[in-house]
Each structure stands twice: as C-alpha cells, then as structure tokens.
Design a protein around this motif. Sequence first.
Motif, PDB file in Angstrom:
ATOM      1  N   VAL A 107       0.873  -1.170   0.000  1.00 46.63           N
ATOM      2  CA  VAL A 107       0.000   0.000   0.000  1.00 46.63           C
ATOM      3  C   VAL A 107       0.907   1.216   0.000  1.00 46.63           C
ATOM      4  O   VAL A 107       1.886   1.262   0.738  1.00 46.63           O
ATOM      5  CB  VAL A 107      -0.917   0.026   1.247  1.00 46.63           C
ATOM      6  CG1 VAL A 107      -1.811   1.255   1.232  1.00 46.63           C
ATOM      7  CG2 VAL A 107      -1.744  -1.247   1.333  1.00 46.63           C
ATOM      8  N   HIS A 108       0.586   2.203  -0.829  1.00 47.65           N
ATOM      9  CA  HIS A 108       1.394   3.415  -0.902  1.00 47.65           C
ATOM     10  C   HIS A 108       0.479   4.630  -0.836  1.00 47.65           C
ATOM     11  O   HIS A 108      -0.316   4.853  -1.744  1.00 47.65           O
ATOM     12  CB  HIS A 108       2.208   3.435  -2.191  1.00 47.65           C
ATOM     13  CG  HIS A 108       3.122   4.607  -2.314  1.00 47.65           C
ATOM     14  ND1 HIS A 108       3.631   5.021  -3.508  1.00 47.65           N
ATOM     15  CD2 HIS A 108       3.635   5.457  -1.391  1.00 47.65           C
ATOM     16  CE1 HIS A 108       4.402   6.078  -3.318  1.00 47.65           C
ATOM     17  NE2 HIS A 108       4.411   6.349  -2.039  1.00 47.65           N
ATOM     18  N   ASN A 109       0.591   5.388   0.257  1.00 47.78           N
ATOM     19  CA  ASN A 109      -0.094   6.670   0.358  1.00 47.78           C
ATOM     20  C   ASN A 109       0.853   7.686  -0.274  1.00 47.78           C
ATOM     21  O   ASN A 109       1.858   8.078   0.324  1.00 47.78           O
ATOM     22  CB  ASN A 109      -0.412   7.030   1.812  1.00 47.78           C
ATOM     23  CG  ASN A 109      -1.135   8.352   1.919  1.00 47.78           C
ATOM     24  OD1 ASN A 109      -0.805   9.327   1.238  1.00 47.78           O
ATOM     25  ND2 ASN A 109      -2.128   8.406   2.792  1.00 47.78           N
ATOM     26  N   ILE A 110       0.541   8.096  -1.484  1.00 48.36           N
ATOM     27  CA  ILE A 110       1.414   8.965  -2.268  1.00 48.36           C
ATOM     28  C   ILE A 110       1.538  10.345  -1.629  1.00 48.36           C
ATOM     29  O   ILE A 110       2.635  10.916  -1.589  1.00 48.36           O
ATOM     30  CB  ILE A 110       0.876   9.080  -3.709  1.00 48.36           C
ATOM     31  CG1 ILE A 110       0.876   7.683  -4.350  1.00 48.36           C
ATOM     32  CG2 ILE A 110       1.677  10.066  -4.535  1.00 48.36           C
ATOM     33  CD1 ILE A 110      -0.007   7.550  -5.565  1.00 48.36           C
ATOM     34  N   LEU A 111       0.447  10.868  -1.109  1.00 43.91           N
ATOM     35  CA  LEU A 111       0.447  12.221  -0.550  1.00 43.91           C
ATOM     36  C   LEU A 111       1.270  12.321   0.738  1.00 43.91           C
ATOM     37  O   LEU A 111       1.908  13.337   0.993  1.00 43.91           O
ATOM     38  CB  LEU A 111      -0.988  12.682  -0.300  1.00 43.91           C
ATOM     39  CG  LEU A 111      -1.910  12.649  -1.528  1.00 43.91           C
ATOM     40  CD1 LEU A 111      -3.327  13.049  -1.144  1.00 43.91           C
ATOM     41  CD2 LEU A 111      -1.372  13.544  -2.635  1.00 43.91           C
ATOM     42  N   LYS A 112       1.280  11.272   1.562  1.00 43.45           N
ATOM     43  CA  LYS A 112       2.022  11.288   2.828  1.00 43.45           C
ATOM     44  C   LYS A 112       3.354  10.548   2.747  1.00 43.45           C
ATOM     45  O   LYS A 112       4.079  10.485   3.725  1.00 43.45           O
ATOM     46  CB  LYS A 112       1.180  10.661   3.940  1.00 43.45           C
ATOM     47  CG  LYS A 112       0.018  11.510   4.383  1.00 43.45           C
ATOM     48  CD  LYS A 112      -0.610  10.881   5.605  1.00 43.45           C
ATOM     49  CE  LYS A 112      -1.564  11.837   6.255  1.00 43.45           C
ATOM     50  NZ  LYS A 112      -2.070  11.338   7.524  1.00 43.45           N
ATOM     51  N   ASP A 113       3.643   9.931   1.597  1.00 42.66           N
ATOM     52  CA  ASP A 113       4.845   9.131   1.398  1.00 42.66           C
ATOM     53  C   ASP A 113       4.956   8.035   2.458  1.00 42.66           C
ATOM     54  O   ASP A 113       6.008   7.818   3.055  1.00 42.66           O
ATOM     55  CB  ASP A 113       6.098  10.005   1.384  1.00 42.66           C
ATOM     56  CG  ASP A 113       7.298   9.249   0.820  1.00 42.66           C
ATOM     57  OD1 ASP A 113       7.082   8.301   0.033  1.00 42.66           O
ATOM     58  OD2 ASP A 113       8.437   9.587   1.182  1.00 42.66           O
TER      59      ASP A 113
END
Length: 172
Positions: A107-113
């Motif tokens: 899982v990758h939260n792009i906005l929070k890195d």
Amino acid sequence: MPFVLLVCCVAYIGCREDVDKSQLAFYEGPTRVGFDIVLHHSDSAIVRTKLTAEKQLEFRNGNNEFPDGIVIHFFDKDGVLSTTIRADRGFYEKRTNLYRGEGDVRVHNILKDQKLNSEELFWDPSKKKIYTEKFVTVEEPDRIIRGTGMEADEGFNDYTFTKVTGIIDNAL
C-alpha cells in the motif's frame, strides 16, 4: 423402414436413465474469464476507486479471483490519485463484499509518502477500511514501524496496530 427402426432403437438406448448420479461432478470452476480488467467507481461524477487486473475469474456464486495480481487506486475528494494497493493475487467475496490481497501486498499513500507491506490485506469498501491480522511493515519518511495486525482507512491516512513489535526512528 429399417433405417427408421435403427434410429428409434439408438434413441431409446441413448435415453436410458441407469447412469449413477454420484458419478456426475458439479463444475466449480470459473463461469467467466475476463482479461485486462478496469473497473471504476465514481461518486458525483468523480472517480473514487479504480481496480485493474490482467485476469479475472468469475464464479457462479459471484466471487471473483484475480490470479495474476490486482491494483486498486484510491482518489481523494478532488479526484487526485492518493493511494494505491497492489497484490500478487486478489480475491473478492460477494457475500461479505470484501476484497483480499495475498502474496506481496503493498500500500502506498502517495500524498504522505507512507508505505505498507504485508502478506495479506483485506479491503472493505462498505466501511472504507483496510486491515490485516498478519505481520505488517509501515515505512514513513522518518521511521519504520513493524507490528502484527493493523487497521486503517482505505486511503491509508490513519492507522492503528494491534501489536507493535518494533519502532525504528530516523531509519530512513
């Protein structure tokens, strides 16, 4: 006339009902197979989720299997890609409305890195939650957290661990 009699005899013999019904197997495999699957879910004309898979197997009970992997994109309220989930294999159970990823699940939260890695992860679209009971590693810009069991919102913005097994600050 002899030909008609022969056809009638063959038809009569072919319609016998002395077949052992226990020898008949019910087919439990997929009833449909799809390739290059792209499913969108939108709300108020804005795409909220996008599911992609190379192959989808659909079963009689409504369940689906994605044997070659699954990718789910989540979009924020403005339609900007915010989070992705990738898994080596995916499953959907219609009865519970749950998706399950197996293998190398990321899982990758792009906005929070933020990044999560586990061997199994569930997504409940009704509750907008992701969770697992398996071992999890979460990487943030300034730390790595390891634990067993985790629950988060589907965008992987806020999460809680059931059992934290280690925190390493400033590891990255």
